[in-house]
Design a protein around this motif. Structure first.
Motif, PDB file in Angstrom:
ATOM      1  N   PRO A  55      17.482  -0.339  -6.704  1.00 54.80           N
ATOM      2  CA  PRO A  55      17.392  -0.923  -5.361  1.00 54.80           C
ATOM      3  C   PRO A  55      18.350  -0.266  -4.364  1.00 54.80           C
ATOM      4  CG  PRO A  55      17.300  -2.661  -6.995  1.00 54.80           C
ATOM      5  CD  PRO A  55      17.634  -1.392  -7.735  1.00 54.80           C
ATOM      6  N   LEU A  56      19.554   0.069  -4.827  1.00 54.78           N
ATOM      7  CA  LEU A  56      20.493   0.757  -3.943  1.00 54.78           C
ATOM      8  C   LEU A  56      20.003   2.173  -3.630  1.00 54.78           C
ATOM      9  CD1 LEU A  56      23.995  -0.303  -5.333  1.00 54.78           C
ATOM     10  CD2 LEU A  56      22.799  -1.158  -3.305  1.00 54.78           C
ATOM     11  N   ARG A  57      19.384   2.810  -4.620  1.00 53.25           N
ATOM     12  CA  ARG A  57      18.827   4.147  -4.406  1.00 53.25           C
ATOM     13  C   ARG A  57      17.730   4.094  -3.333  1.00 53.25           C
ATOM     14  NH1 ARG A  57      16.563   7.251  -9.608  1.00 53.25           N
ATOM     15  NH2 ARG A  57      18.689   6.762 -10.330  1.00 53.25           N
ATOM     16  N   PHE A  58      16.883   3.073  -3.413  1.00 53.58           N
ATOM     17  CA  PHE A  58      15.814   2.937  -2.426  1.00 53.58           C
ATOM     18  C   PHE A  58      16.380   2.610  -1.054  1.00 53.58           C
ATOM     19  CE2 PHE A  58      11.988   0.512  -0.737  1.00 53.58           C
ATOM     20  CZ  PHE A  58      11.274   1.659  -0.462  1.00 53.58           C
ATOM     21  N   ALA A  59      17.385   1.744  -1.013  1.00 55.65           N
ATOM     22  CA  ALA A  59      18.039   1.426   0.265  1.00 55.65           C
ATOM     23  C   ALA A  59      18.627   2.684   0.885  1.00 55.65           C
ATOM     24  CB  ALA A  59      19.119   0.367   0.050  1.00 55.65           C
ATOM     25  N   GLN A 109       8.985   9.077  -4.984  1.00 53.43           N
ATOM     26  CA  GLN A 109       8.599   9.641  -6.272  1.00 53.43           C
ATOM     27  C   GLN A 109       9.629  10.668  -6.750  1.00 53.43           C
ATOM     28  OE1 GLN A 109       4.675  10.985  -5.188  1.00 53.43           O
ATOM     29  NE2 GLN A 109       3.700   9.036  -5.730  1.00 53.43           N
ATOM     30  N   ALA A 110      10.188  11.433  -5.803  1.00 55.36           N
ATOM     31  CA  ALA A 110      11.228  12.401  -6.166  1.00 55.36           C
ATOM     32  C   ALA A 110      12.463  11.697  -6.709  1.00 55.36           C
ATOM     33  CB  ALA A 110      11.600  13.249  -4.946  1.00 55.36           C
ATOM     34  N   LEU A 111      12.685  10.470  -6.253  1.00 53.91           N
ATOM     35  CA  LEU A 111      13.835   9.686  -6.694  1.00 53.91           C
ATOM     36  C   LEU A 111      13.502   8.768  -7.872  1.00 53.91           C
ATOM     37  CD1 LEU A 111      15.388   8.706  -3.229  1.00 53.91           C
ATOM     38  CD2 LEU A 111      16.273  10.367  -4.884  1.00 53.91           C
ATOM     39  N   GLU A 112      12.297   8.936  -8.421  1.00 56.86           N
ATOM     40  CA  GLU A 112      11.867   8.152  -9.585  1.00 56.86           C
ATOM     41  C   GLU A 112      11.917   6.653  -9.307  1.00 56.86           C
ATOM     42  OE1 GLU A 112      14.272   9.490 -12.846  1.00 56.86           O
ATOM     43  OE2 GLU A 112      13.741  11.593 -12.558  1.00 56.86           O
ATOM     44  N   LEU A 113      11.473   6.279  -8.111  1.00 56.79           N
ATOM     45  CA  LEU A 113      11.457   4.881  -7.699  1.00 56.79           C
ATOM     46  C   LEU A 113      10.059   4.292  -7.911  1.00 56.79           C
ATOM     47  CD1 LEU A 113      13.558   5.286  -4.446  1.00 56.79           C
ATOM     48  CD2 LEU A 113      14.235   3.965  -6.466  1.00 56.79           C
ATOM     49  N   PRO A 114       9.966   3.005  -8.221  1.00 58.51           N
ATOM     50  CA  PRO A 114       8.669   2.365  -8.517  1.00 58.51           C
ATOM     51  C   PRO A 114       7.909   1.979  -7.251  1.00 58.51           C
ATOM     52  CG  PRO A 114      10.414   0.752  -8.754  1.00 58.51           C
ATOM     53  CD  PRO A 114      11.096   2.073  -8.434  1.00 58.51           C
ATOM     54  N   VAL A 115       7.555   2.979  -6.468  1.00 53.36           N
ATOM     55  CA  VAL A 115       6.894   2.752  -5.181  1.00 53.36           C
ATOM     56  C   VAL A 115       5.477   3.309  -5.228  1.00 53.36           C
ATOM     57  CG1 VAL A 115       7.007   3.124  -2.683  1.00 53.36           C
ATOM     58  CG2 VAL A 115       9.122   2.922  -4.010  1.00 53.36           C
ATOM     59  N   THR A 116       4.522   2.500  -4.794  1.00 52.03           N
ATOM     60  CA  THR A 116       3.131   2.921  -4.669  1.00 52.03           C
ATOM     61  C   THR A 116       2.635   2.503  -3.289  1.00 52.03           C
ATOM     62  OG1 THR A 116       2.402   0.863  -5.717  1.00 52.03           O
ATOM     63  CG2 THR A 116       2.648   2.791  -7.142  1.00 52.03           C
ATOM     64  N   VAL A 128       6.773  -2.005  -3.720  1.00 55.79           N
ATOM     65  CA  VAL A 128       7.870  -1.691  -4.629  1.00 55.79           C
ATOM     66  C   VAL A 128       7.859  -2.714  -5.757  1.00 55.79           C
ATOM     67  CG1 VAL A 128      10.309  -1.106  -4.772  1.00 55.79           C
ATOM     68  CG2 VAL A 128       9.152  -0.997  -2.554  1.00 55.79           C
ATOM     69  N   SER A 129       7.647  -2.240  -6.972  1.00 54.24           N
ATOM     70  CA  SER A 129       7.527  -3.132  -8.134  1.00 54.24           C
ATOM     71  C   SER A 129       8.746  -2.941  -9.034  1.00 54.24           C
ATOM     72  CB  SER A 129       6.243  -2.820  -8.908  1.00 54.24           C
ATOM     73  OG  SER A 129       5.111  -2.909  -8.055  1.00 54.24           O
ATOM     74  N   TRP A 130       9.717  -3.843  -8.914  1.00 58.42           N
ATOM     75  CA  TRP A 130      10.965  -3.719  -9.668  1.00 58.42           C
ATOM     76  C   TRP A 130      10.788  -4.177 -11.120  1.00 58.42           C
ATOM     77  CZ3 TRP A 130      13.808  -0.593  -7.108  1.00 58.42           C
ATOM     78  CH2 TRP A 130      13.889  -0.647  -5.720  1.00 58.42           C
ATOM     79  N   TYR A 137       7.349  -5.451  -0.249  1.00 58.14           N
ATOM     80  CA  TYR A 137       6.388  -4.694   0.549  1.00 58.14           C
ATOM     81  C   TYR A 137       7.118  -4.121   1.760  1.00 58.14           C
ATOM     82  CZ  TYR A 137       3.105  -7.161  -2.405  1.00 58.14           C
ATOM     83  OH  TYR A 137       2.435  -7.651  -3.505  1.00 58.14           O
ATOM     84  N   LEU A 138       6.894  -2.844   2.000  1.00 54.96           N
ATOM     85  CA  LEU A 138       7.587  -2.146   3.083  1.00 54.96           C
ATOM     86  C   LEU A 138       6.588  -1.665   4.122  1.00 54.96           C
ATOM     87  CD1 LEU A 138      10.619  -0.799   3.598  1.00 54.96           C
ATOM     88  CD2 LEU A 138       9.262   1.296   3.299  1.00 54.96           C
ATOM     89  N   ASN A 139       6.901  -1.931   5.386  1.00 54.54           N
ATOM     90  CA  ASN A 139       6.115  -1.387   6.488  1.00 54.54           C
ATOM     91  C   ASN A 139       6.663  -0.001   6.810  1.00 54.54           C
ATOM     92  OD1 ASN A 139       4.756  -0.762   8.804  1.00 54.54           O
ATOM     93  ND2 ASN A 139       5.508  -2.492  10.013  1.00 54.54           N
ATOM     94  N   PRO A 140       5.940   1.060   6.482  1.00 52.98           N
ATOM     95  CA  PRO A 140       6.474   2.413   6.708  1.00 52.98           C
ATOM     96  C   PRO A 140       6.571   2.781   8.184  1.00 52.98           C
ATOM     97  CG  PRO A 140       4.227   2.538   5.897  1.00 52.98           C
ATOM     98  CD  PRO A 140       4.624   1.090   5.820  1.00 52.98           C
ATOM     99  N   PHE A 141       5.993   1.959   9.048  1.00 54.03           N
ATOM    100  CA  PHE A 141       6.079   2.237  10.484  1.00 54.03           C
ATOM    101  C   PHE A 141       7.519   2.133  10.975  1.00 54.03           C
ATOM    102  CE2 PHE A 141       5.451   1.111  15.031  1.00 54.03           C
ATOM    103  CZ  PHE A 141       4.675   2.186  15.406  1.00 54.03           C
ATOM    104  N   ASP A 142       8.284   1.176  10.414  1.00 52.80           N
ATOM    105  CA  ASP A 142       9.668   0.986  10.856  1.00 52.80           C
ATOM    106  C   ASP A 142      10.673   0.905   9.719  1.00 52.80           C
ATOM    107  OD1 ASP A 142       9.097  -1.505   9.796  1.00 52.80           O
ATOM    108  OD2 ASP A 142       9.040  -2.541  11.726  1.00 52.80           O
TER     109      ASP A 142
END
Length: 268
Positions: A55-59, A109-116, A128-130, A137-142
């Motif tokens: 989670p810190l890596r994704f943040a 994906q480069a950071l091996e994070l569970p994001v689809t 993001v499935s931890w 769920y992330l809004n990639p717009f912001d």
């Protein structure tokens, strides 16, 4: 080079977008785009891969992408084709959910994070499935996380007060479904910019993913009409009417066919 659906599903989404553009626009700077994407991937790995807490890596990724690097959604000209073309997004650091999301997805994906990615009806959303079972769920717009309540409000705004937040809307999907969303976006942008010939090329590319789709063929008919290809427009409109006779657009297209046929008689 032509790519099969199997190959497109195996490659990162953003690379699939680039692959589609390469097929139709030989001047597209694909080498530059791929170099930029590789550099961004290497940068995030150098900065964040040593962080063992996912989670810190994704943040950290979100801070880099939306903070330090300054990527953002375009609130001024949302429907511009520049927001769909990956080269323009990388250069301007401005885009829309499907383009920004495709880049964030590559970096995750480069950071091996569970994001689809999910093909939510209103826009592309990142899921993001931890490991602990929590899903975000992330809004990639912001770059902001969104709740299911917010996503339902998006649905109601788009589909009306009785719209339901179906489970199928929250499921990760193959790249080909997301690429079809991107194709719809770029085609719509090109139509707004009166670039009908290129819009036609992207429409035909969409039909390669969903052959015989009556709504795509209806849209292609409109493009043919703008290009003064009346016979082709009539053929596509007729196909739509035959396959979707109860669609409200069918009656309007019947009138349009009549006008086009009468125009053809006058001209010839």
């Amino acid at each position: 080079m032509l790519y099969t659906e199997e190959v497109l599903n195996e490659m990162p989404l953003v690379e699939g977008i680039v692959a589609l553009v390469e097929q139709l626009e030989p001047d597209f700077p694909s080498h530059w785009v791929k170099t930029q994407l590789l550099e961004l991937s290497e940068d995030v790995k150098d900065s964040l891969l040593s962080e063992s807490n996912l989670p810190l890596r994704f943040a950290g990724l979100l801070r880099l992408f939306y903070g330090e690097w300054g990527f953002k959604g375009d609130t001024q000209q949302y429907f511009s084709s520049e927001n769909a073309y990956i080269d323009s997004v990388l250069e301007r650091k401005t885009g829309i959910p499907v383009s920004l999301g495709s880049i964030v997805l590559l970096l995750a994906q480069a950071l091996e994070l569970p994001v689809t990615a999910i093909n939510f009806p209103t826009q592309l959303v990142l899921k993001v499935s931890w490991d602990n079972g929590e899903t975000q769920y992330l809004n990639p717009f912001d770059g902001e996380f969104v709740s299911l309540h917010t996503m339902k409000s998006w649905l109601i705004g788009a589909k009306g007060p009785f719209a339901e937040l179906r489970d199928e809307y929250l499921q990760s999907v193959p790249n080909t479904q997301l690429l079809l969303r991107w194709l719809t976006v770029i085609k719509g942008a090109l139509l707004r910019e009166d670039d009908y010939e290129l819009a036609l090329a992207y429409s035909d590319l969409s039909l390669g993913f969903k052959p015989g789709d009556p709504h795509e063929i209806r849209d292609r008919g409109y493009i043919y009409q703008q290009l003064d290809c009346d016979a082709a427009a009539v053929s596509d409109y007729t196909y739509f009417i035959e396959h979707c006779p109860d669609d409200p657009a069918a009656k309007l297209l019947e009138l349009q066919i009549k006008v086009l046929n009468e125009s053809s008689v006058v001209l010839h």
